[in-house]
Scaffold this active site. Structure first.
Site, mmCIF file in Angstrom:
data_model
loop_
_atom_site.group_PDB
_atom_site.id
_atom_site.type_symbol
_atom_site.label_atom_id
_atom_site.label_comp_id
_atom_site.label_asym_id
_atom_site.label_seq_id
_atom_site.Cartn_x
_atom_site.Cartn_y
_atom_site.Cartn_z
ATOM 1 N N GLN A 194 0.830 -1.207 0.000
ATOM 2 C CA GLN A 194 0.000 0.000 0.000
ATOM 3 C C GLN A 194 0.866 1.260 0.000
ATOM 4 O O GLN A 194 0.492 2.282 0.584
ATOM 5 C CB GLN A 194 -0.954 -0.005 1.194
ATOM 6 C CG GLN A 194 -2.162 -0.910 1.021
ATOM 7 C CD GLN A 194 -3.067 -0.449 -0.114
ATOM 8 O OE1 GLN A 194 -3.126 0.736 -0.456
ATOM 9 N NE2 GLN A 194 -3.778 -1.383 -0.720
ATOM 10 N N SER A 195 2.005 1.194 -0.640
ATOM 11 C CA SER A 195 2.932 2.334 -0.645
ATOM 12 C C SER A 195 2.336 3.566 -1.330
ATOM 13 O O SER A 195 1.930 3.514 -2.494
ATOM 14 C CB SER A 195 4.214 1.919 -1.370
ATOM 15 O OG SER A 195 4.971 3.057 -1.715
#
Ligand SMILES: *Cc1c(COP(=O)(O)O)cnc(C)c1O
Length: 346
Positions: free
Chosen positions: A76-77
């Site tokens: 989920q960067s």
């Protein structure tokens, strides 16, 4: 007067972002006045702090003639999502090396479940994605990046590698320039904040703020609240990014003498894992101020700030600036943790 000579950069972010006092929160909780620098508003899909760094990082990549960029991060960067979208905007091929399982490969997961949050946007932006189990990623990140670099070079591509969070000597410029914006904000609001605080995840934001605070003569103290690793790690990492910056650009600022302040103790169960009280702080700010924090970075750090105020680290008479570094899509990816059925009143 131009206090700082910047290297070439691209104009990608919506700037300047607003600086707003959290008056309704203060009425409820008391304590020092907190101003929030709305870097969650740097762009719609490209929102957050990474775009400020990437304005310099991607300018450098284009100047080198790159047509492909490879970067890395958690599944989920925010950094990867921002890179994917900006890469699309600039016509670059983007390859993301992600830490975590591809959906459907975790036991009990539905393989048809669509991607969520940042990952959904990575896919939408057409990024090429490869997934690695956390142990492999941790152990072999450098080799994996080089392996993909060779893969694209073999196809005749010119490739640029961007480190985690674009945190290196190039990315540092993003928050040096943010300090120039803050200087103008302070003048406009006629304030002289004593503290500048943000979430620290890969160190580049804190490094930029730390140098920018001196270069733009803000006379504040810059604090990072780490959301992973620990104080020692970030004391070294922030200094390393600053040394890289100093050497690359032949800067005269003595980075070894800069004070680096890390507030440790708010990582909780681990990176990207938030406890109930953090979600409660997220709900509080949404309800009281209409501001959306996330459980991975900004919510964790803001919660830490409120706790540190309770503990008396900051004097009630000193203004504080909290840098809202974004992260909304990470909040949406953790929506099941939000527990909105707990409808306590503020
Ligand atoms: C990456 C990120 C941070 C941390 O910034 P670093 O420069 O990596 O330390 C903080 N908040 C959000 C929302 C982020 O995506």
């Amino acid at each position: 007067m131009n206090l700082v000579d910047y290297p070439p950069s691209l104009s990608l972010a919506q700037l300047p972002t607003p600086l707003q006092p959290l008056d309704r929160l203060r009425k409820k909780t008391g304590g020092p006045r907190i101003w929030i620098k709305r870097d969650d508003l740097t762009g719609c899909a490209t929102s957050g702090n990474k775009i400020r760094k990437l304005e310099f990082t991607l300018a450098n990549a284009l100047a080198q003639g790159c047509d492909t960029v490879i970067t890395c991060g958690g599944i989920q960067s925010n950094h990867c999502r921002t890179t994917a979208l900006l890469g699309a905007q600039l016509g670059l091929t983007v390859h993301l090396v992600l830490r975590g399982e591809k959906r459907g490969e975790k036991r009990g997961e539905n393989p048809n479940e669509p991607a969520d949050g940042n990952l959904l946007l990575d896919e939408l932006a057409g990024a090429h994605i490869s997934y690695y189990a956390p142990v492999d990623y941790q152990r072999n990140l450098e080799e994996l990046m080089v392996q993909w670099l060779r893969h694209y070079e073999d196809q005749g591509r010119k490739v640029c590698l961007i480190p985690t969070g674009a945190s290196d000597g190039i990315g540092v410029w993003g928050y040096i320039r943010c300090c120039e914006e803050l200087a103008a904000d302070f003048l406009q609001h006629d304030i002289k904040p004593r503290h500048i605080i943000s979430a620290t995840g890969s160190g580049g934001t804190q490094a930029g703020l730390t140098a920018g605070n001196v270069l733009h003569e803000l006379s504040a103290e810059v604090w990072g609240i780490n959301v992973c690793d620990d104080e020692n790690y970030f004391l070294q990492k922030v200094r390393a990014d600053l040394r890289d910056w100093q050497q690359r650009y032949n800067q005269s600022l003595n980075v070894d003498e800069l004070d680096i302040h890390v507030i440790d103790g708010y990582v909780g169960p681990g990176y990207a894992k938030a406890t109930k009280d953090i979600f409660q702080t997220i709900r509080l700010l949404a309800k009281l101020e209409g501001i959306l924090l996330d459980p991975v970075y900004s919510g964790k750090a803001f919660h830490g700030l409120l706790e540190e105020i309770k503990k008396g680290r900051f004097s009630d008479s000193d203004d504080i600036v909290f840098i809202h570094t974004g992260g909304l899509f990470g909040l949406l990816a953790q929506r099941t943790e939000l527990d909105l059925s707990r409808n306590e009143t503020c």
